[in-house]
Structure formats: C-alpha cells, structure tokens
Design an enzyme around this catalytic site. Structure first.
Site, mmCIF file in Angstrom:
data_model
loop_
_atom_site.group_PDB
_atom_site.id
_atom_site.type_symbol
_atom_site.label_atom_id
_atom_site.label_comp_id
_atom_site.label_asym_id
_atom_site.label_seq_id
_atom_site.Cartn_x
_atom_site.Cartn_y
_atom_site.Cartn_z
ATOM 1 N N CYS A 194 -4.008 0.427 4.533
ATOM 2 C CA CYS A 194 -3.052 -0.668 4.302
ATOM 3 C C CYS A 194 -2.993 -1.735 5.382
ATOM 4 O O CYS A 194 -3.316 -2.891 5.139
ATOM 5 C CB CYS A 194 -1.641 -0.125 4.100
ATOM 6 S SG CYS A 194 -1.502 1.057 2.776
ATOM 7 N N ASP A 216 -0.744 -1.986 -4.228
ATOM 8 C CA ASP A 216 -0.941 -1.097 -3.085
ATOM 9 C C ASP A 216 -1.793 0.101 -3.504
ATOM 10 O O ASP A 216 -1.419 0.818 -4.450
ATOM 11 C CB ASP A 216 0.441 -0.635 -2.589
ATOM 12 C CG ASP A 216 0.408 -0.146 -1.152
ATOM 13 O OD1 ASP A 216 -0.696 0.138 -0.651
ATOM 14 O OD2 ASP A 216 1.485 -0.049 -0.543
ATOM 15 N N ASP A 217 -2.932 0.275 -2.857
ATOM 16 C CA ASP A 217 -3.792 1.461 -3.092
ATOM 17 C C ASP A 217 -4.345 1.539 -4.512
ATOM 18 O O ASP A 217 -4.533 2.625 -5.051
ATOM 19 C CB ASP A 217 -3.024 2.776 -2.843
ATOM 20 C CG ASP A 217 -2.807 3.075 -1.375
ATOM 21 O OD1 ASP A 217 -3.301 2.324 -0.523
ATOM 22 O OD2 ASP A 217 -2.141 4.094 -1.078
ATOM 23 N N ASP A 266 -4.864 -3.947 -1.720
ATOM 24 C CA ASP A 266 -5.288 -3.869 -0.312
ATOM 25 C C ASP A 266 -6.488 -2.952 -0.106
ATOM 26 O O ASP A 266 -7.312 -3.170 0.769
ATOM 27 C CB ASP A 266 -4.113 -3.477 0.608
ATOM 28 C CG ASP A 266 -3.388 -2.224 0.163
ATOM 29 O OD1 ASP A 266 -3.768 -1.617 -0.864
ATOM 30 O OD2 ASP A 266 -2.429 -1.826 0.857
ATOM 31 N N ASN A 267 -6.568 -1.909 -0.904
ATOM 32 C CA ASN A 267 -7.713 -0.977 -0.799
ATOM 33 C C ASN A 267 -7.753 -0.151 -2.074
ATOM 34 O O ASN A 267 -6.814 -0.179 -2.872
ATOM 35 C CB ASN A 267 -7.607 -0.071 0.435
ATOM 36 C CG ASN A 267 -6.259 0.579 0.608
ATOM 37 O OD1 ASN A 267 -5.461 0.182 1.463
ATOM 38 N ND2 ASN A 267 -5.963 1.568 -0.228
#
Ligand SMILES: *[C@@H]1O[C@H](CO)[C@@H](O)[C@H](O)[C@H]1NC(C)=O
Ligand SMILES: *[C@@H]1O[C@H](CO)[C@@H](O)[C@H](O)[C@H]1NC(C)=O
Ligand SMILES: *[C@@H]1O[C@H](CO)[C@@H](O)[C@H](O)[C@H]1NC(C)=O
Ligand SMILES: *[C@@H]1O[C@H](CO)[C@@H](O)[C@H](O)[C@H]1NC(C)=O
Ligand SMILES: *[C@@H]1O[C@H](CO)[C@@H](O)[C@H](O)[C@H]1NC(C)=O
Ligand SMILES: *[C@@H]1O[C@H](CO)[C@@H](O)[C@H](O)[C@H]1NC(C)=O
Length: 498
Positions: free
Chosen positions: A64, A28-29, A293-294
């Site tokens: 997200c 995540d991130d 995700d990013n």
C-alpha cells in the site's frame, strides 16, 4: 484594448475552458488476474465498454504505502523514500510532508487552477489533523482501510464514525464525492480522487451484498495450492506447510467472495458518479480512471492471502480509463506503470512539466484514438521493488517462529505460513515487448537468490529459469536491475538490450 490582447484573452479563455476534469477511483488490494472485475457489471458497462482496459498495468511496489506514494508523485519508492507501511519506513513521514507532498500531481494541478478533492484512504500512517498540501477539499481516512469504526479528517475536522449501516465507509466516500460533483460545472476544471477501503482486509461487504456472490470461489489456476521447494522460489515461498489445508482453502474462498462483495459497493459508486457527471453536463470532458494500489494472491503457490510478492497476481493491477479522445471498448496490451499516471494526467491537462521529475512516462499518445493500434506493444523494462517487512516488532507469539527470525504477517488462520520476512526484499525488472514477456528478480537475502520467469511459456510462474538461462543474459538482467534500483528520472525509462 487592441486586437492582440483580445486574441490573447480569447486564447487563454478557450484553453481554460477546454481543460479536462479527472475522477480517479483507487481501490485497495484489487487483483486483475483473479477475476475481481468479473461481477462488477456497472464498471463493465460504464468504463470498460466506454473506454480502454489495460492488460499489462503494473505497480512498481506491491504494498500500500510505497505504491500510493509512487502513484501520487510519479516516482519509484526509492525516490520517495517510502519503503514500507511504517512511519520509520517513510510512510507519511516528515520527509514526505516537506519534500514530496507538494510535487504530487494533485498539488501540481491545484497550482494550475484545478479544484482538487480527495476522499478515502490516503497513506497508511496518516493520523493527522493537517490537511495534505494541494487539496481544496480533503476527507481523509486516519490509518489503514476500515469499513466501520473509522476516523476521518474532514477539511480539518476530526470526525469519528460508528458501525451502523449508514457508516459503511465506501458509501460515505460516495456521498462525499457526489456532494463535491454537484457543485462542478464547465467553468473550472477539477480532479476528484476517491480511495476506497474495498477490497482490503477485513473484506467486509455492505449488508445488502452479504452472501450475494456465494457461488464465487477463488480461481483454481494451475498454481493454486502448489507449494514451492528448494530452488523453485525464494525462502519465504518454501515455508511450511508446503500445501494449505482444506480448512485454509475454505477460508480463501470465503475471503475471495467477501472481497468481490465489498467491490459491489464500488460498482454502485461508479454508476452514481457517471450519472452525476452526466447531470452536471460534464461527463464528456472528464477522464475517469479506475485502478488499484496493488494486486493480490489467494492460494497461488500455496501462499494464503496477501500482496508483497513479485509475481503477476500481486504486481498487476486493474487499470481502466474512459475520457476525451480515448477509444471505446478497446484492450491495451502495451505495458504501463502506476507511476505513469502522474505525467499522463499532466499531459492531458496541458501542463508543462520536466519529464526528468518523473520516473514514470506519459502514455497519453498510446490511448489517443488518433494513434491507437490494438496490436501495438511498446517495449518497457519496469522496476519492481520491495523491502521485506519483518522486524522484532512484527513477531506473532501465537506462531511457532522466533522474534529473531524477523517474520511478519504470520497468522494462525493461515497456518502460520508467513506472508513477509526481512529477506523477502527484492528488485525485479518486468520486461515486455512484442516478443518478450519476462520477469527477472534478485533477492537481498543470504543466498542472493534469483528468480526469472518466461511468462510467454509459463503464465503461472511455476518454472524458475534464473539458473537455466544463458549466463550472459542473466548478467545483462542483473545489470539492468542494479541500474533501475537507483535510477532517477530519465534513467528509469531507458530500455537496455539483453
Ligand atoms: C465498533 O466499535 C464498537 C465499540 O467499540 C464495537 O462494539 C463494535 O463491535 C465495532 N464494530 C465493528 C464492525 O468493528
Ligand atoms: C458548493 O459551492 C458553494 C459556493 O461556492 C460552497 O459554498 C459550498 O460549500 C460548495 N459545496 C461543496 C460540497 O463543495
Ligand atoms: C453476513 O452473513 C454472515 C453469514 O454468512 C453473518 O455471519 C454476518 O454477520 C453477515 N454480515 C452482515 C454485515 O450482515
Ligand atoms: C453466480 O451466479 C450468478 C447469478 O446466477 C451468475 O451470473 C454468475 O455467473 C455465477 N458466477 C459463477 C462464478 O459461477
Ligand atoms: C520499515 O522500514 C524501516 C526503514 O528501513 C525499518 O527500520 C523497519 O524495520 C521497517 N519495518 C518493518 C515492519 O519491517
Ligand atoms: C530468510 O529469513 C529466514 C527467517 O529469518 C531464515 O530462516 C532464512 O534462512 C533466510 N533465508 C535466506 C536465504 O536469507
């Protein structure tokens, strides 16, 4: 039984036996550009040194829920109608459940005989006792990433976890996948997705890793704490204070360190997954895909800490793949998008699908050792789209801004320099080829502001050339982004001349 039927039986058996498995680790991130992979030695050993790492993998929406919806469907956010992290912005909406969930790649694999497993964060607004369609085993997090005090839907049972060390969420996910893998053999193919809270805020490391990377600080790239003004960048980037204080920089360094420390638990998980696959004798027929995700920025352009910007820090993601016929210890320069994974995985699984159902395109050939060429750079024009979050509800009364300004992610800890706004809405095209390394963006704000960067010359995106390039080139890029922002299927894959 005649010979023909025997032959058919033989063929169907051998093809069933030869289907590969998939393990996807979705963080995540996690940035690629701020060296978040650097301390992850197990990922380096088992994945990077045994597979390929992409230097130009992009999310098409650097936030997200839109990104995750795109990852699962292989479609741009404008085709999943997931515009932001809220329910009314399409995140885990009824439309998602009715129209999109069943066409995600795990659901398609499930329909074709794959055993499917998911553990971790699903979509930010998932607070349901429904199990998403397409999963045989589902251990999904309610809501957004957390490290302690979270609630899971474990195959229909709602279970609350506390804040003892054994509740550290990444480790709970780890035991769930190891349990699942303990049951897998060569008999039936499977896909297992683990979606970790690391390294999302609040960036909590596992106790044993707390302060273990205390000599790491956020990279001082040439754009670090360099503020923007006037025509440099769009309005959000020009908010005060132009430069961040030393106190905020210290916070950035602390968050940077904690992010990496939280990833050390993911590093451990990767090693244990590899060991388990090896124990089950299925490592060689399993693709292992590590991505996020990013991306994220920390102090770049004097923006405190977040994603949501159309720049490289936020749109570039780690992507590492090892698996059958994937070359070993190679770097891939060709651009790919997160939405390419769905069709790529279906190709690897030899499942027929309609190419026009996906906005992404399969890159299986690109990393097949038979055809692999390290110097080859494919040409792509990838859409990047974001609908700036910010409405009267995202108002923070601690900051000196007004409700009517519709700003969001304004934190007193970050000197009230907001991270998003209603008018941080943009469509961009990220254009790469052997000779081109370009970003063109147009903002849906009151100025119809444009930004463009020639990344070949300006890696850190300090010099906006949107108003310097030839008007004919600007007009071409404008047409390209206007086409891409409404594209569906094959139209999204066409590369146009500039
Ligand atoms: C978890 O929840 C308990 C009870 O509300 C609270 O006391 C504790 O501080 C929370 N722990 C964390 C890490 O947030
Ligand atoms: C393992 O497989 C057995 C037999 O199919 C099943 O009963 C059990 O629930 C499975 N366990 C896990 C963790 O998948
Ligand atoms: C981590 O260390 C800090 C001191 O640097 C301390 O305040 C914090 O409570 C520790 N956290 C954990 C989970 O041990
Ligand atoms: C921090 O220290 C460790 C252990 O001494 C070392 O391996 C690592 O390279 C250092 N990292 C930085 C960013 O200096
Ligand atoms: C999310 O998108 C919806 C639909 O476009 C919009 O109404 C809502 O205000 C957005 N949420 C935020 C926080 O901007
Ligand atoms: C962007 O939004 C902010 C906050 O509402 C406003 O002050 C600013 O004028 C807007 N700028 C543009 C170019 O739309």
């Amino acid at each position: 039984m005649n010979l023909f039927i025997l032959l058919l039986l033989f063929l169907s058996l051998t093809s069933a036996l030869s289907k590969p498995n998939f393990v996807i680790i979705l963080t995540d991130d996690q940035d690629l550009l701020l060296d978040s992979l650097k301390p992850l030695q197990k990922i380096e050993k088992y994945l990077i040194n045994n597979g390929v790492i992409f230097l130009n993998a992009f999310t098409s929406s650097p936030i997200c829920c839109p990104s995750r919806s795109s990852f699962l469907t292989g479609n741009f956010a404008h085709n999943t109608n997931t515009f932001n992290n809220s329910l009314n912005g399409g995140c885990y909406s009824n439309e998602w459940i009715e129209n999109h969930e069943l066409r995600t790649f795990p659901a398609i694999l499930n329909n074709h005989g794959y055993r499917t497993f998911y553990a971790g964060k699903y979509l930010n607004q998932y607070y349901s006792n429904l199990i998403p369609q397409g999963y045989d085993q589902f251990y999904g997090l309610h809501g957004n990433s957390k490290y302690f005090n979270y609630t899971l839907n474990e195959n229909g049972n709602i279970i609350k976890y506390g804040d003892n060390q054994e509740d550290y969420y990444t480790n709970v996910i780890k035991s769930q996948i190891l349990n699942f893998l303990s049951n897998q053999t060569k008999d039936e193919p499977f896909i297992a997705i683990v979606s970790t809270p690391s390294c999302h805020a609040p960036f909590t490391p596992e106790e044993k890793f707390n302060n273990s990377l205390s000599n790491f600080t956020a990279p001082r790239t040439s754009n670090f704490n360099v503020g923007s003004r006037g025509l440099d960048k769009h309005w959000l980037m020009t908010m005060k204070p132009k430069e961040l204080s030393q106190e905020t920089i210290a916070k950035i360094d602390e968050f940077y360190r904690m992010r990496l420390e939280s990833l050390l638990s993911v590093d451990d998980m990767v090693e244990e997954i590899i060991e388990k696959l090896s124990e089950q004798n299925i490592l060689d027929e399993t693709f292992i895909i590590f991505t996020s995700d990013n991306g994220y920025h920390l102090g770049n352009w004097a923006m405190p800490w977040d994603k949501r910007l159309p720049y490289e820090t936020d749109i570039k993601i780690p992507l590492i793949i090892r698996g059958p016929n994937v070359p070993v210890k190679k770097v891939v320069q060709s651009p790919v998008a997160l939405i390419d994974l769905a069709p790529t995985i279906l190709n690897w699984a030899e499942i027929n699908y309609k190419s026009e159902n996906f906005d992404g395109q399969s890159f299986d050939k690109l990393i097949n050792e038979k055809f692999f060429n390290e110097n080859f750079i494919n040409e792509r024009q990838i859409l990047i789209e974001h609908w700036g979050e910010g409405n009267v509800e995202t108002f923070n009364p601690e900051c000196p801004w007004k409700k009517s300004q519709r700003l969001s992610e304004c934190q007193i800890e970050a000197e009230c320099k907001c991270q998003d706004s209603w008018n941080n809405t943009y469509v961009c095209v990220r254009h790469l080829s052997k000779d081109i390394n370009f970003l063109y963006c147009t903002f849906h704000d009151r100025e119809h502001f444009n930004e463009a960067y020639d990344l070949g010359e300006d890696e850190f995106q300090l010099n906006n050339v949107a108003y310097d390039i030839l008007p004919s080139i600007q007009a071409r890029y404008q047409i390209i982004v206007e086409n891409l922002r409404n594209c569906l299927g094959e139209d999204c894959k066409i590369v146009k001349n500039v």
